[in-house]
Design a protein around this motif. Structure first.
Motif, short mmCIF file in Angstrom:
data_model
loop_
_atom_site.label_atom_id
_atom_site.label_comp_id
_atom_site.label_asym_id
_atom_site.label_seq_id
_atom_site.Cartn_x
_atom_site.Cartn_y
_atom_site.Cartn_z
N ILE A 179 -14.25 74.78 -16.17
CA ILE A 179 -13.09 74.73 -15.29
C ILE A 179 -13.52 74.53 -13.84
N ALA A 180 -14.65 75.11 -13.47
CA ALA A 180 -15.17 74.97 -12.11
C ALA A 180 -15.96 73.68 -11.90
N GLY A 181 -15.95 72.80 -12.92
CA GLY A 181 -16.57 71.49 -12.76
C GLY A 181 -18.03 71.40 -13.15
N HIS A 182 -18.53 72.41 -13.91
CA HIS A 182 -19.93 72.41 -14.32
C HIS A 182 -20.02 72.28 -15.84
N PRO A 183 -20.71 71.27 -16.34
CA PRO A 183 -20.86 71.11 -17.78
C PRO A 183 -21.77 72.18 -18.37
N ALA A 184 -21.73 72.29 -19.71
CA ALA A 184 -22.57 73.29 -20.40
C ALA A 184 -24.04 73.08 -20.09
N SER A 185 -24.46 71.84 -19.88
CA SER A 185 -25.87 71.57 -19.59
C SER A 185 -26.30 72.23 -18.28
N THR A 186 -25.38 72.33 -17.32
CA THR A 186 -25.71 73.01 -16.05
C THR A 186 -25.96 74.49 -16.28
N VAL A 187 -25.11 75.10 -17.10
CA VAL A 187 -25.28 76.52 -17.42
C VAL A 187 -26.62 76.73 -18.11
N ASP A 188 -26.94 75.87 -19.09
CA ASP A 188 -28.20 75.99 -19.83
C ASP A 188 -29.41 75.80 -18.92
N GLU A 189 -29.28 74.89 -17.96
CA GLU A 189 -30.40 74.58 -17.08
C GLU A 189 -30.63 75.67 -16.04
N LYS A 190 -29.55 76.10 -15.39
CA LYS A 190 -29.68 77.03 -14.26
C LYS A 190 -29.72 78.49 -14.68
N PHE A 191 -29.07 78.81 -15.79
CA PHE A 191 -28.98 80.20 -16.22
C PHE A 191 -29.42 80.36 -17.67
N GLY A 192 -30.43 79.56 -18.02
CA GLY A 192 -30.88 79.53 -19.42
C GLY A 192 -31.32 80.89 -19.92
N GLY A 193 -32.07 81.63 -19.09
CA GLY A 193 -32.55 82.94 -19.53
C GLY A 193 -31.41 83.86 -19.89
N MET A 194 -30.36 83.86 -19.09
CA MET A 194 -29.26 84.78 -19.32
C MET A 194 -28.36 84.31 -20.47
N ILE A 195 -28.02 83.03 -20.50
CA ILE A 195 -27.12 82.54 -21.54
C ILE A 195 -27.78 82.64 -22.91
N ASN A 196 -29.09 82.40 -22.98
CA ASN A 196 -29.80 82.55 -24.26
C ASN A 196 -29.82 84.01 -24.71
N ALA A 197 -29.95 84.92 -23.74
CA ALA A 197 -29.93 86.34 -24.08
C ALA A 197 -28.56 86.74 -24.63
N PHE A 198 -27.51 86.20 -24.02
CA PHE A 198 -26.15 86.54 -24.48
C PHE A 198 -25.90 86.05 -25.90
N LYS A 199 -26.61 85.00 -26.31
CA LYS A 199 -26.44 84.46 -27.67
C LYS A 199 -27.14 85.33 -28.72
N LEU A 200 -27.91 86.31 -28.24
CA LEU A 200 -28.66 87.15 -29.17
C LEU A 200 -28.19 88.61 -29.12
N GLY A 201 -26.92 88.80 -28.82
CA GLY A 201 -26.32 90.12 -28.89
C GLY A 201 -26.29 90.85 -27.57
N ALA A 202 -25.22 90.65 -26.80
CA ALA A 202 -25.09 91.28 -25.49
C ALA A 202 -23.95 92.29 -25.50
N PRO A 203 -24.15 93.48 -24.97
CA PRO A 203 -23.07 94.46 -24.91
C PRO A 203 -22.12 94.14 -23.76
N PRO A 204 -20.88 94.58 -23.82
CA PRO A 204 -20.04 94.52 -22.62
C PRO A 204 -20.71 95.35 -21.52
N HIS A 205 -20.72 94.83 -20.30
CA HIS A 205 -21.39 95.56 -19.23
C HIS A 205 -20.82 95.15 -17.88
N GLY A 206 -21.07 95.98 -16.89
CA GLY A 206 -20.60 95.70 -15.54
C GLY A 206 -21.41 96.49 -14.53
N GLY A 207 -21.24 96.14 -13.28
CA GLY A 207 -22.04 96.83 -12.27
C GLY A 207 -21.51 96.65 -10.88
N ILE A 208 -22.33 97.09 -9.94
CA ILE A 208 -21.97 97.09 -8.53
C ILE A 208 -23.25 97.37 -7.75
#
Length: 599
Positions: free
Chosen positions: A504-533
């Motif tokens: 929606i913000a104009g970034h394709p999935a490839s951008t997410v995979d490239e820039k935030f690959g470590g995090m998105i790959n981790a989320f694909k392997l079982g991530a709990p709901p979480h939040g912070g500040i």
């Protein structure tokens, strides 16, 4: 016994009278009373008065001593006479009669006074910061900072959080500011980035199963200085929680501030639970998402009252989709014309085309615009504005965003001028329900408005079925007295929702995979709901110390140009260093011309 002291300079009391002691410290001040010398000896803990009789063997050496010389004294504790007691000192009932002395560290002539309130230029204070830190007020500020951090750690540990350290050399991340880049010697042409925040790492710790994390974290952002923002680096208390919703995070942070402010201020402060103000309501009422709730002034919308009036400037604004906002100013009828003219000028300096006003003073209604308004409109403005005798309403007419922006500047300025802001209270609030997306003012494209890693309220259903500009996020700020102390969010831990939000913000999935690959790959392997500040340590201490500038609570701050004048940083690198890093420096044209002239 220590080689240098039996007691500190803040320790001796009347119960110590008759004791033989050894003290070491800095010569704070020297006073000559008819040949008898009185020295205030200072160390980290306080000040003790030392008395030197002219009969002392070392008396003649006093001529070469300067203030701030480090000296060791042996002597005997005696009680001060009744008329000489100093109630301002913890040691004020006693003094030490010196019997021996040794100079431990001589001082040259100091560039500014330590014992007196010497208004030295800031550049000099920063160049000699180690001297500046000897001043009582600044020394106390740094000690307050240490105690606040220790209390934060204690509170978090007792509430089940564990402190972990995250990397300092990492990859660039879009946190909204410029990165500090570090060139890699082993990988020519590539760079590390100093973390703007440990955002991705702390989320990965949640994915790794650590449940509750905190860290007193250094963060690095190449930003311009402000009174409440230090350029270069700052510290925050970074927090992340698994299996937690927004209310649970609020409860932890409210408890933290209740604990810290309860221990380190005598002023009143908001007790939990803190008020929650939706972002759009904050902008409507205060023109700011950082409202100072000590200030009673707010904006109200009076657009409908001007829609069909004869004052064409306002009627035309409303007809073209704009708004008219009113701000009540109490008891200003007796103010000179200059007060109103200066406030209008201030509004214009902040983007207003102008600012109208109406004054109600007894039976008289005064205003440059009242002749264009019928009695029913004037009465309706009076009633809606909650006007009392002697009050005025100021009016801003423009597009909604512009009117809010100007009102957000006028409200605090008017509050200061009318002395409406209570300086003896801390008022906290949460700003909640930030928009997930906003419209880029230049291109009209939909972009992220606050934090791309936040969970949209309503999840995937909202992304699929709502207009992007209507979608809210689980994002929140904590604000105190008009200063943002922290931002946070419930995180978007679902890969499919993250891909859609970035789309929606104009970034394709490839951008997410490239820039935030470590995090998105981790989320694909079982991530709990979480939040912070991440509450800001520097700003919190600045408020508790009642300091207007954040540099006064940082031991070794940069100046406003992001320079360390004491250590001479930033500095030029040697040719050898640059060659090792495969870097060639290309200066801006003006600097090249200046360098050529100097040669």
């Amino acid at each position: 016994m220590s080689q240098y002291r039996t007691n500190t300079c803040g320790e001796l009391r009347k119960s110590d009278v008759g004791k033989e002691v050894r003290l070491s410290g800095w010569i704070h001040s020297v006073r000559d009373h008819g040949g008898v010398i009185f020295i205030d000896l200072r160390d980290h803990y306080g000040i003790t008065q030392v008395v030197i009789d002219p009969e002392c063997a070392f008396y003649q050496e006093l001529d070469r001593w300067r203030v701030e010389t480090v000296v060791q004294f042996d002597g005997k504790v005696v009680a001060r006479e009744e008329g000489t007691i100093n109630p301002k000192l913890a040691t004020g009932e006693v003094e030490v009669y010196a019997t021996a002395m040794e100079v431990l560290g001589e001082a040259d002539v100091i560039p500014f006074q330590i014992a007196k309130d010497d208004q030295a230029p800031e550049a000099m204070r920063l160049k000699y910061r180690f001297l500046d830190l000897r001043r009582e007020k600044l020394h106390n500020n740094i000690m307050l900072r240490s105690k606040v951090i220790a209390e934060m750690r204690r509170y978090m540990t007792e509430n089940g959080f564990n402190e972990f350290q995250t990397p300092i050399l990492t990859a660039s991340s879009p946190e909204g500011a410029r990165d500090y880049l570090v060139p890699s010697r082993l990988h020519p042409g590539k760079f590390y980035a100093l973390p703007q925040a440990p955002q991705q790492f702390k989320q990965l710790l949640m994915v790794a199963g650590f449940d509750r994390y905190f860290q007193i974290a250094p963060c690095f952002r190449d930003e311009d200085a402000r009174a409440d923002r230090s350029p270069g680096e700052f510290y925050q208390m970074d927090v992340e929680m698994s299996f937690a919703d927004q209310d649970e995070i609020f409860a932890v942070i409210e408890g933290l501030f209740d604990d810290v402010f309860g221990k380190f201020t005598s002023k009143e402060y908001t007790k939990p639970p803190f008020p929650r103000i939706p972002f759009r309501e904050a902008m409507e009422r205060f023109g700011s998402d950082k409202p100072d709730l000590r200030n009673p002034l707010e904006m109200i919308d009076v657009s409908d009252l001007f829609r069909d009036c004869d004052f064409k400037a306002f009627a035309g604004t409303v007809a073209n989709g704009g708004v008219v906002k009113a701000i009540r100013a109490p008891k200003v009828a007796g103010k000179p014309r200059k007060f109103f003219d200066d406030l209008i000028k201030f509004a214009q300096e902040n983007g207003a085309k102008g600012m109208a006003y109406i004054i109600w003073n007894g039976d008289e209604v005064k205003s440059p615009i009242v002749k264009f308004l019928n009695d029913s409109i004037v009465q309706a403005l009076h009633d809606r504005g909650g006007v009392e005798d002697g009050d005025a309403l100021f009016f801003l007419a423009d597009s909604l965003k512009v009117a809010q922006k100007i009102g957000g500047a006028v409200i605090p300025e008017l509050g200061r001028q009318l002395d409406l802001i209570d300086k003896n209270v801390f008022k906290f609030c949460w700003i909640v329900d930030f928009p997930m997306f906003e419209e880029d003012e230049e291109t009209g494209a939909v972009i992220f408005s606050h934090n791309p890693f936040s969970m949209p309220q309503g999840g995937m259903d909202a992304l699929l079925n709502k207009s992007p500009l209507d979608i809210l996020a689980y994002q929140y700020d904590i604000v105190c007295n008009g200063i943002e102390l922290s931002s946070g969010a419930i995180r978007n831990h679902r890969p499919e929702i993250m891909y859609k939000a970035f789309e929606i913000a104009g970034h394709p999935a490839s951008t997410v995979d490239e820039k935030f690959g470590g995090m998105i790959n981790a989320f694909k392997l079982g991530a709990p709901p979480h939040g912070g500040i991440a509450p800001g340590v520097d700003r919190t201490v600045m408020m508790l110390a009642d300091e207007p500038n954040i540099r006064e609570v940082i031991a070794f701050p940069f100046n406003q140009q992001a320079q360390d004048l004491m250590m001479n940083a930033p500095a030029e690198a040697t040719i050898k260093q640059l060659r090792e890093l495969h870097i060639e420096v290309k200066l801006p044209k003006k600097q090249q011309e200046k360098a050529a002239e100097e040669k």
